[in-house]
Design a protein around this motif. Structure first.
Motif, mmCIF file in Angstrom:
data_model
loop_
_atom_site.group_PDB
_atom_site.id
_atom_site.type_symbol
_atom_site.label_atom_id
_atom_site.label_comp_id
_atom_site.label_asym_id
_atom_site.label_seq_id
_atom_site.Cartn_x
_atom_site.Cartn_y
_atom_site.Cartn_z
ATOM 1 N N THR A 1 5.066 12.601 -7.550
ATOM 2 C CA THR A 1 4.510 11.310 -7.997
ATOM 3 C C THR A 1 3.193 10.978 -7.296
ATOM 4 O OG1 THR A 1 5.739 10.028 -6.345
ATOM 5 C CG2 THR A 1 6.802 10.358 -8.480
ATOM 6 N N CYS B 1 5.880 6.461 -3.304
ATOM 7 C CA CYS B 1 6.689 7.388 -2.510
ATOM 8 C C CYS B 1 5.904 7.743 -1.254
ATOM 9 C CB CYS B 1 7.031 8.646 -3.305
ATOM 10 S SG CYS B 1 8.135 9.736 -2.377
ATOM 11 N N CYS C 1 11.786 13.475 -5.243
ATOM 12 C CA CYS C 1 11.863 14.278 -4.014
ATOM 13 C C CYS C 1 13.031 13.855 -3.132
ATOM 14 C CB CYS C 1 10.551 14.202 -3.248
ATOM 15 S SG CYS C 1 10.274 12.608 -2.450
ATOM 16 N N CYS D 1 13.711 8.146 -3.710
ATOM 17 C CA CYS D 1 12.861 8.672 -4.775
ATOM 18 C C CYS D 1 13.682 9.598 -5.679
ATOM 19 C CB CYS D 1 11.696 9.437 -4.163
ATOM 20 S SG CYS D 1 10.600 10.190 -5.373
ATOM 21 N N CYS E 1 5.293 14.687 -2.639
ATOM 22 C CA CYS E 1 6.065 14.300 -3.826
ATOM 23 C C CYS E 1 5.196 14.411 -5.077
ATOM 24 C CB CYS E 1 6.568 12.867 -3.669
ATOM 25 S SG CYS E 1 7.518 12.287 -5.084
HETATM 26 ZN ZN LIG Z 1 9.086 11.143 -3.896
#
Ligand SMILES: [Zn+2]
Length: 153
Positions: free
Chosen positions: A117, A110, A141, A138, A115
């Motif tokens: 992740t 991402c 987000c 994503c 985010c």
């Molecule tokens: Zn993301």
């Protein structure tokens, strides 16, 4: 003559999968996306071969291996014009283009630094929102990432 030559190139495999029409600069990314370096099968890789369609191309032949569709379709992210040939008993029994799956787990980074992740040890999940033009979003987000921004982990 050309057609025969092409047949031979593909038919040299007794059983397995041939991935053709990979852009040369993406060939080794495809190898790593599919985890081929861990595969204990005979694998033939050709690169910088002449292709009328895409300039220079790469080809990968993997003996005695048949991939699940969702597994091999990941490569559409970086090689959208790739063709999959299934070889059985020296014959091409199936030939199909790759198509992006609806959801891609764990291979795209991402590009939003905030985010979750990028801040937790977890796999990314992206929804494919445009299959023709390669655009993904994503799950966490909702950042949309276009073809040229896609970063493979
Ligand atoms: Zn993301």
């Amino acid at each position: 003559m050309n057609a025969n030559k092409k047949e031979l190139e593909v038919a040299a495999l007794e059983n397995g999968t041939v991935i053709d029409h990979i852009p040369s600069d993406q060939l080794f990314k495809v190898v790593s996306l599919l985890g081929l370096e861990k595969l204990n099968k005979s694998i033939t890789i050709g690169n910088n071969l002449i292709s009328k369609k895409i300039g220079k191309k790469g080809i990968i032949k993997i003996a005695d291996t048949f991939f699940k569709e969702e597994e091999i379709n990941k490569i559409a992210l970086i090689a959208p014009n790739a063709k999959i040939n299934i070889i059985k008993d020296y014959r091409v029994t199936e030939k199909r283009p790759v198509t992006l799956p609806d959801e891609i787990i764990g291979i795209i980074k991402c590009n939003n630094p905030k985010c979750i992740t990028n801040n937790e040890p977890m796999k990314t999940v992206f929804y494919v929102i445009n299959k023709d033009n390669v655009e993904v979003k994503c799950k966490y987000c909702e950042r949309a990432v276009g073809k040229d921004e896609i970063e493979i982990i």
